[in-house]
Design a protein around this motif. Structure first.
Motif, mmCIF file in Angstrom:
data_model
loop_
_atom_site.group_PDB
_atom_site.id
_atom_site.type_symbol
_atom_site.label_atom_id
_atom_site.label_comp_id
_atom_site.label_asym_id
_atom_site.label_seq_id
_atom_site.Cartn_x
_atom_site.Cartn_y
_atom_site.Cartn_z
ATOM 1 N N PRO A 11 103.104 -85.828 24.711
ATOM 2 C CA PRO A 11 103.853 -85.587 25.924
ATOM 3 C C PRO A 11 104.185 -86.867 26.686
ATOM 4 N N ASP A 46 105.145 -84.816 32.718
ATOM 5 C CA ASP A 46 104.184 -84.225 31.802
ATOM 6 C C ASP A 46 102.776 -84.285 32.359
ATOM 7 N N LYS A 49 102.759 -81.526 34.781
ATOM 8 C CA LYS A 49 102.734 -80.244 34.074
ATOM 9 C C LYS A 49 101.353 -79.940 33.540
ATOM 10 N N GLU A 50 100.770 -80.937 32.917
ATOM 11 C CA GLU A 50 99.470 -80.696 32.322
ATOM 12 C C GLU A 50 98.409 -80.432 33.387
ATOM 13 N N GLN A 143 97.994 -79.801 22.177
ATOM 14 C CA GLN A 143 99.114 -79.122 22.825
ATOM 15 C C GLN A 143 99.948 -78.350 21.803
ATOM 16 N N VAL A 243 106.780 -77.793 25.354
ATOM 17 C CA VAL A 243 105.956 -77.795 26.569
ATOM 18 C C VAL A 243 105.931 -76.390 27.162
#
Ligand code: ATP
Length: 464
Positions: A11, A46, A49-50, A143, A243
């Motif tokens: 990512p 990212d 997001k994570e 992921q 994602v």
């Protein structure tokens, strides 16, 4: 066993457009944008997001990929082990056992940028699988595993059967797709009939819709990542760039494959609609055998994506129906709000016409005397019913449009070539409104073709 020691996409990808580019010769193998920018810092999007995913996972009791920073501080692969704890029993078993105890690994069947895929056979059942091997030191595999598991069960997605690991590598045991890649089929077969192209696109969009409904954006839709079973069924593979998103969440990591990447990805702010753009690029290639946005360098390709126009007046499109062109235009519009959603693509009259089950039966029988590229067909059953919703989509945009479902059913009952001609004519009158049209790719200026045909393994793989 072959070494597969290249860095894995993750990512943490961003790309500065306009900076010095990798020489073109180095790009001639299905590269993702991530390759060009692997050295760059992980994108804020990212990370955010994570973090969101991580927080959500605590709230919801699910494990998701751990935040990148934490992952990088943790002992290798801790994220995957945590993830394995919530995936199926086979995968849990895989954690304790060695893959060699349960599978015989065989010949190499594929090689991506980040790993090698080999044939493997279950010692217990003799069943064959594909095994993707990813080196731990270079891989944040959790992921991809987590997303594959999240999506597992859909017939259009490669099933992840088990995950194993040893000191060096992870082994993802997946269902084996004997039919190879769509890319190879395209290379062999060249231009597709509209009927086939519509069915391929529909299958792909159904999978994309499923991903989007499940909160996943694939971000690397291209024919290399579409595998085929022995019976020809399509399976979407390679979720290495995928994602998970929450409702309405915008993304900004610049990832994808050059020729398939949507313009808003290059601008750094995008949504799940990027998958529709990429599918539109694929549809373009299926219908005319060329990719829509080309150039002699990466910068030129990006320039074409950002500014180039689709030219439906070129001879290339002469044999392609207007509804097919209309769909391409509505998938490859830079105005994201005007770009069709997966649902809207599925309801597009061209898709409905070629994929509606009763129509399929109707259109298989070639008959002499009908004209038109795809008019060699005979209607032998009840006339096709195109959902009014589909028609209203067009009516909504232009009051002058006709409803496909109004295409005289009595005439269709005559069951001769004139009927299919009438339907074709009717469909060809489906137009988008001027206001909608103005939001498309602009005036029809031919896109410079760099070569006479780009339907080669090299060019389609490199997505140029
Ligand atoms: N389930 C499968 N069945 C058959 N072949 C497969 C399967 N999965 C992968 N392959 C083959 O291995 C190749 C590489 O796999 P994959 O795309 O998953 O790896 P990657 O390292 O992520 O590659 P990429 O460079 O496309 O990102 C595929 O193009 C395909 O030819």
């Amino acid at each position: 066993m072959e070494s597969y020691g290249r860095k894995r996409k993750g990512p943490e990808i961003s790309l500065s457009i306009g900076k010095s580019l990798t020489p073109l010769t180095d790009l001639w193998s299905h590269m993702s944008l991530g390759d060009y920018s692997r050295q760059k810092k992980r994108s804020k999007e990212d990370e955010a997001k994570e973090l969101v995913g991580s927080i959500r996972s605590v709230v919801e009791g699910n494990f998701t990929a751990p935040p990148g920073k934490v992952a990088s501080m943790d002992p290798l692969c801790r994220g995957l082990k945590r993830k394995i704890g919530c995936i199926d029993r086979a995968t849990q078993l895989g954690r304790k056992k060695k893959i060699a105890q349960e599978y015989d690994l065989g010949a190499k069947i594929g090689h991506g940028k980040f790993g090698c895929v080999v044939l493997c056979r279950s010692r217990a059942t003799g069943e064959e699988f594909a095994c993707k091997m990813l080196r731990k030191r270079e891989e944040l595999v959790h992921q991809e595993v987590e997303i594959m598991q999240h999506l597992s069960g859909h017939s259009g997605i490669v099933t992840l059967n088990a995950v194993y690991e040893d000191l060096e590598s992870f082994y993802l045991v997946m269902e084996l797709c004997h039919g190879g890649r769509l890319l190879d089929q395209m290379t062999k077969e060249g231009q597709y009939s509209e009927h086939r192209a519509a069915n391929i696109l529909r299958d792909l969009i159904l999978v994309i819709k499923y991903c989007h409904d499940m909160g996943v954006v694939h971000r690397d839709i291209k024919p290399e990542n579409i595998l085929l079973t022995a019976s020809g069924q399509m399976k979407l593979a390679d979720f290495g760039l995928a994602v998970r998103v929450t409702n309405g969440q915008n993304l900004n990591g610049v990832v994808g494959s050059p020729a398939y990447v949507a313009p808003e990805v290059l601008a750094g702010n995008y949504s799940e609609k990027v998958d529709i753009w990429s599918a539109g690029v694929l549809l373009h290639a299926l219908l005319v055998g060329f990719l829509p946005f080309q150039g002699g360098s990466l910068a030129a390709v990006f320039d074409a994506i950002k500014k180039g126009s689709l030219d439906f007046t070129s001879g290339l499109w002469d044999s392609v129906s207007q509804p097919a062109q209309d769909l391409v235009a509505h998938m490859l519009t830079r105005d994201v709000s005007a770009r069709l959603t997966a649902d809207e693509v599925l309801k597009h009259p061209w898709i409905v016409f070629y994929t509606e089950p009763t129509l399929e039966a109707l259109t298989l029988k070639p008959v002499s005397g009908c004209h038109g590229r795809h008019g060699q067909q005979k209607l032998t059953a009840t006339p096709p019913r195109v959902e009014s919703k589909t028609s209203s989509y067009f009516l909504h945009n232009d009051s002058t449009l006709i409803s496909l479902s109004d295409v005289s059913s009595s005439r269709l009952e005559e069951q001769d070539c004139r009927l299919i001609d009438a339907l074709t004519t009717a469909i060809s009158r489906v137009r988008i409104s001027e206001s909608k049209r103005s939001r498309l790719c602009g005036p029809a200026i031919p896109i410079k073709q760099e070569c006479s045909s780009n339907m080669t393994v090299n060019s389609l793989c490199t997505a140029f």
